[in-house]
Motif scaffolding. Structure first.
Motif, short mmCIF file in Angstrom:
data_model
loop_
_atom_site.label_atom_id
_atom_site.label_comp_id
_atom_site.label_asym_id
_atom_site.label_seq_id
_atom_site.Cartn_x
_atom_site.Cartn_y
_atom_site.Cartn_z
N GLU A 178 0.82 -1.19 0.00
CA GLU A 178 0.00 0.00 0.00
C GLU A 178 0.88 1.27 0.00
OE1 GLU A 178 -3.99 -1.71 2.29
OE2 GLU A 178 -2.44 -0.60 3.41
N ARG A 179 2.00 1.23 0.74
CA ARG A 179 2.91 2.39 0.74
C ARG A 179 3.48 2.64 -0.65
NH1 ARG A 179 8.03 3.73 0.82
NH2 ARG A 179 8.64 1.55 0.54
N GLN A 180 3.92 1.58 -1.31
CA GLN A 180 4.47 1.73 -2.65
C GLN A 180 3.40 2.20 -3.64
OE1 GLN A 180 6.59 -1.72 -3.95
NE2 GLN A 180 7.96 -1.79 -2.15
N ALA A 181 2.20 1.76 -3.42
CA ALA A 181 1.12 2.20 -4.32
C ALA A 181 0.85 3.69 -4.17
CB ALA A 181 -0.14 1.39 -4.05
N ARG A 182 0.88 4.20 -2.94
CA ARG A 182 0.68 5.63 -2.73
C ARG A 182 1.82 6.43 -3.37
NH1 ARG A 182 -0.87 3.76 2.43
NH2 ARG A 182 1.21 4.31 3.24
N LEU A 183 3.04 5.87 -3.25
CA LEU A 183 4.18 6.55 -3.86
C LEU A 183 4.04 6.61 -5.38
CD1 LEU A 183 6.99 7.84 -3.58
CD2 LEU A 183 7.97 5.54 -3.67
N GLN A 184 3.61 5.53 -5.97
CA GLN A 184 3.43 5.51 -7.43
C GLN A 184 2.31 6.45 -7.87
OE1 GLN A 184 5.34 4.02 -9.69
NE2 GLN A 184 6.68 3.25 -8.06
N GLN A 185 1.29 6.58 -7.05
CA GLN A 185 0.21 7.51 -7.40
C GLN A 185 0.73 8.96 -7.44
OE1 GLN A 185 -2.92 6.88 -4.63
NE2 GLN A 185 -3.58 4.88 -5.54
N GLY A 186 1.58 9.34 -6.45
CA GLY A 186 2.14 10.70 -6.44
C GLY A 186 3.04 10.94 -7.63
N LEU A 187 3.85 9.94 -7.97
CA LEU A 187 4.73 10.09 -9.11
C LEU A 187 3.93 10.16 -10.41
CD1 LEU A 187 7.57 7.57 -8.11
CD2 LEU A 187 7.63 10.09 -7.99
N TYR A 188 2.84 9.44 -10.47
CA TYR A 188 2.03 9.47 -11.69
C TYR A 188 1.35 10.82 -11.85
CZ TYR A 188 -1.77 8.49 -14.93
OH TYR A 188 -2.65 8.57 -15.99
N ARG A 189 0.90 11.40 -10.71
CA ARG A 189 0.29 12.72 -10.80
C ARG A 189 1.31 13.78 -11.24
NH1 ARG A 189 -2.44 11.01 -6.02
NH2 ARG A 189 -0.83 12.06 -4.76
N ASN A 190 2.57 13.61 -10.86
CA ASN A 190 3.63 14.54 -11.25
C ASN A 190 4.24 14.18 -12.61
OD1 ASN A 190 3.34 16.01 -8.87
ND2 ASN A 190 4.78 14.65 -7.78
N LYS A 191 3.64 13.29 -13.30
CA LYS A 191 4.07 12.86 -14.63
C LYS A 191 5.47 12.27 -14.61
CE LYS A 191 0.29 14.68 -16.34
NZ LYS A 191 -0.79 13.82 -16.85
N VAL A 192 5.84 11.65 -13.47
CA VAL A 192 7.18 11.04 -13.38
C VAL A 192 7.14 9.60 -13.90
CG1 VAL A 192 9.05 10.39 -11.82
CG2 VAL A 192 7.80 12.54 -11.47
N VAL A 193 6.10 8.88 -13.56
CA VAL A 193 5.97 7.48 -14.01
C VAL A 193 4.73 7.37 -14.86
CG1 VAL A 193 7.17 6.54 -12.00
CG2 VAL A 193 4.68 6.84 -11.95
N SER A 194 4.67 6.29 -15.57
CA SER A 194 3.53 6.07 -16.48
C SER A 194 2.33 5.48 -15.71
CB SER A 194 3.94 5.14 -17.61
OG SER A 194 4.27 3.85 -17.08
N LYS A 195 1.23 5.41 -16.47
CA LYS A 195 0.01 4.79 -15.92
C LYS A 195 0.24 3.31 -15.60
CE LYS A 195 -4.41 4.41 -15.02
NZ LYS A 195 -5.00 4.92 -13.77
N ASP A 196 1.06 2.68 -16.38
CA ASP A 196 1.33 1.25 -16.18
C ASP A 196 2.01 1.01 -14.83
OD1 ASP A 196 1.44 -1.54 -17.33
OD2 ASP A 196 3.57 -1.17 -16.94
N ALA A 197 2.91 1.87 -14.42
CA ALA A 197 3.59 1.70 -13.14
C ALA A 197 2.60 1.84 -11.99
CB ALA A 197 4.72 2.73 -13.01
N GLN A 198 1.67 2.79 -12.11
CA GLN A 198 0.67 2.93 -11.05
C GLN A 198 -0.25 1.70 -10.99
OE1 GLN A 198 -1.94 6.29 -11.54
NE2 GLN A 198 -3.05 5.86 -9.62
N ASP A 199 -0.67 1.18 -12.14
CA ASP A 199 -1.53 -0.02 -12.15
C ASP A 199 -0.80 -1.23 -11.56
OD1 ASP A 199 -3.47 1.52 -13.30
OD2 ASP A 199 -3.07 0.83 -15.37
#
Length: 435
Positions: A178-199
């Motif tokens: 869950e912690r890593q998922a929250r981190l990926q969500q923040g990075l996705y909002r900042n356009k750092v990672v792709s949608k695939d990484a968040q999924d």
């Protein structure tokens, strides 16, 4: 001077020679006479044997006359001794039974069977294991839910501990996912990672949750197995048989097994309050019975007491090997003397009609042993022993009562009958009664 020999005979020598010759002649004569006498003594005489042969015939004639006279004496005085052709028969009695005036009805028929607990169970474990404790013996009273035995449970306790540890691990893993998922969500909002990484992070969270649920289910399973090491009584009852000892391996057994042959079971428990009589009735007579008919139950182990019962159920199928139908009778006045598998006889009664007096008059019933009744020329007959003769009597038979056949007509009771009459026994035949 030459010596001259004398030629003159000597008289004495001649006399001796003559005497010797005469003696030898006499000896020969004597020997011949003795020989003739011996030969004469060895001569076979033929006339005396003829006289002995005639004497032998005379003796035989005398003995034959004596035997004939003895036989005539036996014939005149004891003719029964010469009746060797008369068959030997076994006598039985035709008896009279009287029903009590306090009976609930008229006897219909009697059947034999055993006492059976309607609620009984062969208890075994739900898992295979080694018996570590047994708290009951034969005759022990148990309550529903009471622990009666234990299995070795060290393996199952260890499995429970491991299942709890797996749950803690799964919880920690879920928190991390869950912690890593929250981190990926923040990075996705900042356009750092792709949608695939968040999924992918969200998928790992879902997988961690599923793993946690599996571990919780595994804990419940191990706890259930640990609970199965405690063997509990399924209902209130009495332990009627113990089939295992501490240290023996036990295992689950299929339902419907026989108490005496079950292998791997621990104990057998019976509910004494559900004890009833189970008897086999001839399929030709079962049509006379109906549910609710009263019955008298006689237990062979308790000869001086008659229990009251009522017909509960007629099993709707017959046993083709015995041509019988199983009938179950509820015992109304059970006591502690009754035990499962005791043999019993049940006499079914015809209920009294409404309006009749409760105290009915005693009924006199004539009965005879089943083996004394035979069929001759299409008729049911018995042979009554009268002295040394038998008399054929035609009878009309009814149902059975207390192990004997009811005689509706033909006998008055008290007659001596021939048991298992052979074919040579006919009306008026002479018989020898076995003592």
């Amino acid at each position: 001077m030459p010596v001259t020999k004398s030629t003159k005979p000597i008289p004495k020598a001649e006399e001796e020679c003559d005497a010797r010759g005469i003696h030898l002649e006499e000896s020969r004569t004597s020997s011949m006479r003795d020989l003739k006498e011996e030969l004469a003594s060895l001569r076979i005489e033929r006339d005396p044997p003829r006289r002995r042969r005639w004497g032998r015939w005379v003796v035989l004639l005398v003995l034959l006359a004596a035997v004939s006279a003895g036989a005539m004496y036996l014939v005149r005085t004891k003719p029964a001794l010469l009746d060797f052709a008369a068959p030997e028969v076994e006598p039985v009695q035709a008896s009279v039974q009287t029903t009590s005036g306090r009976s609930a009805g008229t006897p219909i028929l009697t059947a034999s069977g055993y006492l059976v607990a309607r609620h009984q169970s062969v208890i075994s474990s739900r898992i295979q294991g080694v018996l570590s404790a047994l708290y009951v013996e034969e005759g022990s009273y148990v309550k529903k839910g009471e622990v009666i035995a234990l299995l070795e449970d060290s393996d199952y306790k260890a499995a429970v501990v491991k299942a709890k540890a797996d749950i803690e691990y799964a919880k920690a893993n879920l928190v991390e996912m869950e912690r890593q998922a929250r981190l990926q969500q923040g990075l996705y909002r900042n356009k750092v990672v792709s949608k695939d990484a968040q999924d992918s992070a969200d998928a790992r969270v879902a997988l961690a949750k599923a793993t946690l649920d599996q571990d919780k289910a595994a804990l419940l399973q191990q706890q259930a197995l640990l609970d199965f090491t405690k063997i509990e009584a399924p209902f209130d009852g009495v332990v009627v048989k113990k089939m295992a000892e501490v240290g023996e391996s036990v295992a689950p057994i299929p339902p419907g097994v026989n108490i005496s042959t079950s292998s791997g079971a621990i104990v057998a428990v019976a509910d004494m309050n559900s004890l009833e009589a189970e008897v086999d009735v001839n399929e030709a007579n079962v049509g006379q019975l109906q549910q609710g008919y009263p019955a008298d139950i006689n237990v062979q182990a308790i000869p001086n007491h008659t229990y009251k019962g009522v017909l509960r159920q007629v099993i709707p199928t017959a046993d083709r090997t015995k041509a019988t139908v199983t009938v179950k009778v509820t015992i109304l006045d059970k006591d502690r003397l009754l035990k499962p598998e005791m043999s019993c006889n049940v006499t079914f009664l015809q209920p009294s009609k409404k309006g009749e007096a409760k105290e009915a008059a005693p009924v006199r019933i004539v009965t005879a042993p089943r083996d004394a009744i035979t069929t001759r020329n299409g008729k049911r007959v018995v042979f009554v022993i009268e002295g040394e003769k038998v008399r054929e009597v035609t009878v009309q038979t009814g149902n059975e009562l207390n192990g004997q056949v009811i005689i509706q007509s033909g006998l008055a009771g008290g007659e001596t009958l021939v048991n298992n009459p052979p074919q040579k026994v006919v009306d008026g035949a002479t018989v020898r009664v076995k003592r």
